[in-house]
Design a protein around this motif. Structure first.
Motif, PDB file in Angstrom:
ATOM      1  N   SER A  79      19.387-116.352  -3.662  1.00  0.00           N
ATOM      2  CA  SER A  79      19.855-116.861  -2.548  1.00  0.00           C
ATOM      3  C   SER A  79      19.264-118.060  -1.998  1.00  0.00           C
ATOM      4  O   SER A  79      18.609-118.806  -2.797  1.00  0.00           O
ATOM      5  CB  SER A  79      19.454-115.736  -1.229  1.00  0.00           C
ATOM      6  OG  SER A  79      18.323-115.530  -1.217  1.00  0.00           O
ATOM      7  N   GLU A  80      19.809-118.872  -1.038  1.00  0.00           N
ATOM      8  CA  GLU A  80      19.455-120.091  -0.504  1.00  0.00           C
ATOM      9  C   GLU A  80      17.862-120.044  -0.107  1.00  0.00           C
ATOM     10  O   GLU A  80      17.362-121.273  -0.205  1.00  0.00           O
ATOM     11  CB  GLU A  80      20.069-120.324   0.817  1.00  0.00           C
ATOM     12  CG  GLU A  80      21.832-120.591   0.696  1.00  0.00           C
ATOM     13  CD  GLU A  80      22.526-120.834   1.729  1.00  0.00           C
ATOM     14  OE1 GLU A  80      21.644-120.926   3.017  1.00  0.00           O
ATOM     15  OE2 GLU A  80      23.759-121.078   1.837  1.00  0.00           O
ATOM     16  N   ASP A  81      17.273-118.859   0.276  1.00  0.00           N
ATOM     17  CA  ASP A  81      15.645-118.889   0.291  1.00  0.00           C
ATOM     18  C   ASP A  81      14.897-118.900  -0.881  1.00  0.00           C
ATOM     19  O   ASP A  81      13.853-118.759  -0.772  1.00  0.00           O
ATOM     20  CB  ASP A  81      15.582-117.670   1.514  1.00  0.00           C
ATOM     21  CG  ASP A  81      15.866-116.471   0.731  1.00  0.00           C
ATOM     22  OD1 ASP A  81      16.247-116.298  -0.400  1.00  0.00           O
ATOM     23  OD2 ASP A  81      15.830-115.563   1.645  1.00  0.00           O
TER      24      ASP A  81
END
Length: 358
Positions: A79-81
């Motif tokens: 994910s983006e995190d």
């Protein structure tokens, strides 16, 4: 077995990565693979992560002659995190053991297998694509390796995990597909191996798929092998129908795979308060629902596509157009919710996602 150490051999020859826009399904593989060997009387041993490489098998190995093999399919998402997420991986390991039992193969330690996968992912984390809709496909599998032509269960096995970066199943969003109802060939019968994820089930489906391809259909809808009237699966996916507001899916009967996505969809629908029922579903019922204007939606479910809406069915020469050939409301909501949970953009109220420690 959880205390077993995994020997690691780094791959000094790194493979070239394919741009996300060019990723196909299962054609490119990461730098490493996990392997463990089994010997009757001694159990599992020699747990190792090694460079991805060809296998060496004796020509008389049991897998080559009697098809003693099982596998699983799952995905990892970045994910983006920066968090790596797995979607209900414990269910895949549990189902693998169920398949092993049916094929007279040894059980794996489910917890250890998951830890081995996490370690493999840590080593090859850079292979997880980050573009929307992409993921890292994971294929745990077991093969019988004993050099022996007698018809009996092998005494030696190898359990392996390989991984492949894959692109979005749908290049431009989810679109309904055309399905041919199969009336000649049979995928599986109760008492056989239909409930197991084993190679023979897929080999026996290829002929019918060839016919469907020639006639312009994406997949085959399988009927039961006894009466040839009750619906079982669509291609290699489970199948759902929304009839007059109620979602129905064929009940597990010994010849239908207990899909992880199927299980998740049933739980999601119940969570939303949508009526959902597992029972026998006949093609005649689908025909009547269509003629009465009550066949609202139909869709297949599986790891690769998550949701595959059905826009057209052909059975005995008749054509049934589902929802005017458009993606239905429930199909779209299920797809958006499941993929959102998998990628970490939607809250996971069920505890389905396993996050790898950073």
């Amino acid at each position: 077995m959880n205390s077993v150490k995994i020997r690691i051999t780094e791959n000094e020859m790194k493979n070239e990565k394919t741009p996300a826009s060019q990723l196909a399904f299962g054609t490119k593989f990461t730098d490493h693979m996990f392997i463990a060997d089994y010997t009757a009387g001694s159990g599992w041993h020699d747990h190792r992560i090694v460079p991805y490489q060809p296998l060496t098998l004796d020509p008389s190995a049991t897998i080559l002659h009697y098809g003693q093999t099982v596998f699983e399919g799952m995905k990892a998402y970045l994910s983006e995190d920066g968090v790596v997420r797995l979607f209900r991986p414990e269910q895949n390991m549990k189902r693998m053991n169920s398949s092993c039992d049916r094929l007279s193969m040894p059980q794996i330690d489910e917890d250890f297998a998951l830890e081995a996968l996490k370690e493999l992912l840590e080593i090859d984390k850079e292979w997880i694509p980050t573009e929307p809709g992409t993921s890292l496909y994971i294929r745990p599998f077991m093969i019988a390796t004993e050099a022996h032509l007698g018809v009996s269960a092998s005494k030696t096995y190898s359990f392996m995990i390989i991984m492949s970066p894959v692109g979005s199943y749908y290049k431009e969003g989810i679109h309904p597909v055309k399905i041919l109802v199969e009336s000649e060939y049979v995928r599986a019968v109760a008492g056989g191996t239909g409930m197991a994820k084993t190679a023979g089930n897929y080999a026996s489906s290829l002929k019918a798929q060839e016919v469907a391809d020639r006639e312009g259909y994406s997949q085959v809808l399988w009927l039961d092998g006894i009466e040839r009237k009750y619906i079982e699966e669509v291609g290699s996916m489970n199948v759902f129908f929304k009839i007059d507001g109620e979602v129905v899916t064929p009940s597990l009967n010994g010849s239908i795979l207990d899909g992880i996505t199927r299980k998740s969809i049933i739980e999601l629908l119940k969570y939303w308060g949508v009526p959902v029922t597992e029972r026998k579903v006949s093609m005649e019922e689908i025909r009547e629902a269509y003629l009465d204007g009550k066949l609202d939606e139909a869709f297949g479910t599986g790891t690769a596509a998550v949701i595959s809406p059905i826009g057209e069915l052909r059975w005995k020469g008749e054509l049934f157009y589902v929802n005017n050939g458009e993606t239905g409301e429930i199909s779209k909501k299920l797809y958006d919710t499941l993929t959102g949970i998998q990628h970490g953009t939607i809250e996971d109220p069920f505890g389905w996602v396993v996050e790898l420690k950073q």
